[in-house]
Each structure stands twice: as C-alpha cells, then as structure tokens.
Design an enzyme around this catalytic site. Structure first.
Site, PDB file in Angstrom:
ATOM      1  N   ASN A 184      23.850  20.111 -10.799  1.00 44.52           N
ATOM      2  CA  ASN A 184      22.839  20.308  -9.759  1.00 44.52           C
ATOM      3  C   ASN A 184      22.665  21.763  -9.349  1.00 44.52           C
ATOM      4  O   ASN A 184      21.616  22.146  -8.858  1.00 44.52           O
ATOM      5  CB  ASN A 184      23.177  19.465  -8.526  1.00 44.52           C
ATOM      6  CG  ASN A 184      24.643  19.513  -8.150  1.00 44.52           C
ATOM      7  OD1 ASN A 184      25.513  19.283  -8.986  1.00 44.52           O
ATOM      8  ND2 ASN A 184      24.923  19.805  -6.904  1.00 44.52           N
TER       9      ASN A 184
ATOM     10  N   HIS B 127      15.449   9.954  -4.518  1.00 47.50           N
ATOM     11  CA  HIS B 127      14.817  11.090  -3.819  1.00 47.50           C
ATOM     12  C   HIS B 127      14.767  12.359  -4.670  1.00 47.50           C
ATOM     13  O   HIS B 127      14.203  13.354  -4.239  1.00 47.50           O
ATOM     14  CB  HIS B 127      15.475  11.330  -2.457  1.00 47.50           C
ATOM     15  CG  HIS B 127      16.821  11.978  -2.470  1.00 47.50           C
ATOM     16  ND1 HIS B 127      16.993  13.325  -2.279  1.00 47.50           N
ATOM     17  CD2 HIS B 127      18.065  11.450  -2.625  1.00 47.50           C
ATOM     18  CE1 HIS B 127      18.301  13.616  -2.299  1.00 47.50           C
ATOM     19  NE2 HIS B 127      18.961  12.493  -2.517  1.00 47.50           N
TER      20      HIS B 127
ATOM     21  N   CYS C 217      24.542  19.902  -0.474  1.00 48.99           N
ATOM     22  CA  CYS C 217      25.760  19.371   0.149  1.00 48.99           C
ATOM     23  C   CYS C 217      26.692  20.477   0.577  1.00 48.99           C
ATOM     24  O   CYS C 217      27.476  20.306   1.481  1.00 48.99           O
ATOM     25  CB  CYS C 217      26.505  18.473  -0.825  1.00 48.99           C
ATOM     26  SG  CYS C 217      25.509  17.117  -1.307  1.00 48.99           S
TER      27      CYS C 217
HETATM   28  N1  PLP Z   1      25.047  13.774  -7.883  1.00 51.95           N
HETATM   29  C1  PLP Z   1      24.341  14.901  -8.049  1.00 51.95           C
HETATM   30  C2  PLP Z   1      24.489  15.683  -9.318  1.00 51.95           C
HETATM   31  C3  PLP Z   1      23.472  15.329  -7.049  1.00 51.95           C
HETATM   32  O1  PLP Z   1      22.775  16.460  -7.218  1.00 51.95           O
HETATM   33  C4  PLP Z   1      23.349  14.555  -5.871  1.00 51.95           C
HETATM   34  C5  PLP Z   1      22.474  14.992  -4.767  1.00 51.95           C
HETATM   35  O2  PLP Z   1      22.258  16.161  -4.560  1.00 51.95           O
HETATM   36  C6  PLP Z   1      24.113  13.389  -5.758  1.00 51.95           C
HETATM   37  C7  PLP Z   1      24.949  13.027  -6.782  1.00 51.95           C
HETATM   38  C8  PLP Z   1      24.039  12.526  -4.537  1.00 51.95           C
HETATM   39  O3  PLP Z   1      22.863  11.763  -4.533  1.00 51.95           O
HETATM   40  P1  PLP Z   1      22.286  11.167  -3.146  1.00 51.95           P
HETATM   41  O4  PLP Z   1      21.786  12.338  -2.368  1.00 51.95           O
HETATM   42  O5  PLP Z   1      21.208  10.225  -3.563  1.00 51.95           O
HETATM   43  O6  PLP Z   1      23.420  10.492  -2.481  1.00 51.95           O
END
Ligand code: PLP
Length: 387
Positions: free
Chosen positions: A149, A204, A325
């Site tokens: 990400n 999303h 996050c």
């Molecule tokens: N995994 C990755 C690689 C992400 O980028 C994200 C969200 O940014 C997530 C998991 C978590 O997903 P969610 O926001 O739908 O809980």
C-alpha cells in the site's frame, strides 16, 4: 480539491452512490428472513456475491463478505491458526505487511505460535526463495501481500504459492493467504493463477463505500470462526449481512475499467519523470520492479514529508506521508525502514496514489505545485527532518 491519496481510500462513484440510495429503500430486508422482504435481500446479496466472485475468477461459494480488508485479513489468519489450538505452529509473513496482518501475527505469537517475518530487498520486494526457505514442517500459514500500500510493489505471489503447494503435495497442512486489498481493481489477475487459498479485498479501495470487504476462501479450505453468532455467510462469518454494502461493492466492481491501468501508469510515469529531471533532491522508493500503476513513493531529502503534505493541502491538493493507518503516527513507515531507508529518509517520503479517473490536467497541476513547494522547502536554510 485535487485528491491523490487513492491507496488510503477512494470516493464513491456517483453511479454507485445513486445505486446505494435506491437500494437503501428498495432492499430493506434481512437476508436471513424467510418472508418476501428477506428473500429479496437474499437475492440481491447472492447477486452481489456472484459479481464480486466472478471479478476474481472465483465461484460464489468461495466468497465471504466481511466489514473490510482488516476483517478479511483477521479472518484468514486467525481462521487458520486457531484450527491448530494447542499445537506449536509456525507462520511466515513479511516485514512490509499492512498492520492488519502484522498485528494479527503479533497477537498469536504470544500464545505459542512462532512467526517468521521475511525481509524485503531495497526495492520493497520479497524474495520467493527466501519465503520458501522460511517455511518449516510445522508452518500452517504463509501470508504475503499482493501489492504494498505504501510503495506499490507487487510481490511474487505465484512463486510463493508453488512452494506452498509443493509442501502440501508432500502431505503438509499449509495454506497461503494474500492481502490483495491494494491489488484488486488495479492490476488484472485470475485468482486461480495466483495459486492462493485465501485472498482479502476491500470495497472502499475500488470506489464503493467504506465498511465492506470480502475474503476469498478456496473451495475445500475450512476456517475457525473469528466472529461467532448466527450461521451467516455459510457459517464462516456471523452477523447480519450488510446487503446494501455488498450490492455497492458489486456495482463498483462492475464499473471497474480494465483499461485504466495503462493510462494511469503513463500519468504516474510522467510525474516521476518530471520529479527526477527537476533540480530537486528526490529519490523514488520501490523503482524498476513490478508495481501498481497508480502509486509512487518519493523521498525529498532534507525536508519532512509532513510539511509537504500540509503545504499541498493548503493549496487544495491531497497527498500522503505513507499509509493512512500510520500517517497519524510519529513513527516513520515500517515499510520504508524494512527497505533499508534511514529514519530520516522515511520521514521525508511522500506517497502519491492516483485514481482511475484522473486527467492529465490534474497531474500537471499536482506536478507544478509539488515541484515548487518542495523547491521552496528544500531551499530553506537549515531545513532538517526530525527523527
Ligand atoms: N491491507 C492493505 C494492503 C491496505 O492498504 C488496507 C487499507 O488501507 C487494508 C488491508 C485494510 O483494509 P480496510 O480499510 O478495508 O480495513
């Protein structure tokens, strides 16, 4: 506002928003109710399941709807590991996973299970042979993200799957999960070709509302429950289904444009070319390796990424310092540190993630404002990044 933070989240497509508004009044039922209102909700839920599973190349029975990517990752990881309660099991993952994977692994590590976190190279790619070497006879789960990400690097999922399959062919109980939250909708693939047993996706990130996701569970793979209650989702995830959320997810998936990635990659490449050929001090993170078409991560030595984000925000442009996050935290990105960047380099890294519908004009405005902002910040005497 010009928005370049699509890896954090996407805005809901107008078609999807209109569809949701209608569905909220047209489909009010509980999909478990046996009356007509409930049956209508069930039909819509199953229609959505067919659409989302078919986009993956899976069958409807292989798709469990969840509340998002975080829950899908938790369900996959705890769902496998808890099947082996009381046994000394081992899990393999990498150092660049999303917190929804790293924290889940960290949690059961304290209850007897062992975890190996395989390191990545300086471009943010894990070596499939290193992952294979980390597997042991008591490894029950390998979890490696499909695309990162923060830097967008794509991991060698098929090669890792082959190593898992070779062990399974010798009788080992071992499964392979991949966090596909960033890859799904951005790069084309068929789930069977990836060779995974479990795969997480989130609505999303693909222009549907927040709060819905799904876990692909290959036929024949069974999971321990993580949320207990009713027998929803084939007994794999308790809780009244978010029917409209699933419908919105399916609608957004139907609207995904498979040609967008080539166009978006060209815009991203042009932006990177402009950054690299400017007079600025700039270093790309995760370059020259397979990566998502929409993502670029760039360090601007000597200045804090936070200052870049704030300065651009004041000019109506949204970019990010890293993942959503962790961008509120003072710690530098664990992904960039895992790639061997110093704390100072990590603190000076900006993530720009494009959307599927953005224009060359939007990119031109971003490039112009970014270059002048960074030039101004870098020229400030004594500008230093706090570490
Ligand atoms: N995994 C990755 C690689 C992400 O980028 C994200 C969200 O940014 C997530 C998991 C978590 O997903 P969610 O926001 O739908 O809980």
């Amino acid at each position: 506002m010009l928005y370049f933070d699509h890896n954090a989240t996407t805005s809901v497509l107008p078609e999807v928003a209109q569809f949701v508004a209608r569905a909220l009044s047209d489909v009010p039922g509980n999909a478990s109710s046996i009356h007509g209102v409930g049956q209508r909700a069930r039909q819509e839920l199953e229609k959505a399941r067919r659409a989302v599973s078919s986009a993956l190349g899976a069958t409807p029975g292989e798709l469990v709807f969840t509340s998002g990517g975080t829950e899908s990752n938790n369900l996959a990881i705890f769902g496998i590991v808890r099947r082996f309660r009381g046994r000394a099991v081992h899990v393999v993952t990498t150092t660049i996973e999303h917190p929804a994977v790293l924290e889940a692994c960290g949690q059961f590590e304290s209850d007897d299970a062992e975890v190996t976190r395989v390191e990545v190279d300086s471009n943010g790619v894990v070596n499939a042979e290193a992952v294979a070497r980390a597997m042991r006879d008591n490894t029950v789960l390998v979890t490696v993200m499909h695309a990162n990400n923060e830097v967008g690097t794509i991991q060698p999922i098929r090669e890792i799957a082959d190593a898992v399959l070779a062990r399974r062919a010798r009788g080992q109980e071992i499964w392979f999960h991949s966090d596909g939250v960033q890859a799904f909708g951005k790069i084309p693939f068929e789930i069977r070709d990836l060779g995974v047993d479990l795969y997480s996706i989130s609505a999303h990130k693909v222009y549907a509302p927040k709060g819905t996701g799904a876990l692909y569970v290959r036929k024949g793979v069974s999971l321990a429950s993580t949320i207990v209650g009713g027998r929803h989702e084939g007994g794999r995830r308790a809780g009244t289904e978010n029917v409209v959320g699933a419908m919105a997810f399916a609608k957004a998936v139907e609207l995904l444009d498979s040609n967008a990635s080539v166009r978006v990659a060209a815009l991203r490449d042009e932006l990177e070319r402009q950054i690299l050929t400017s007079d600025l001090h700039a270093e790309l993170n995760g370059f020259g390796v397979p990566r998502l078409p929409n993502t670029t991560s760039v360090s601007f030595p000597g200045i804090s990424a936070e200052n870049v984000v704030i300065a651009l925000d004041l000019k109506g442009i949204a970019v990010s310092t890293g993942s959503a996050c962790s961008s509120g935290s003072l710690e530098p990105s664990h992904v960039l540190l895992a790639m061997g960047r110093t704390r100072e380099q990590a603190r000076s890294s900006v993530r720009i993630s494009l959307g599927a519908h953005q224009s060359a004009e939007e990119l031109r405005q971003l490039s112009e404002t970014l270059l002048s902002t960074v030039a101004r910040l870098q020229s400030k005497k004594g500008a230093r990044v706090a570490v």
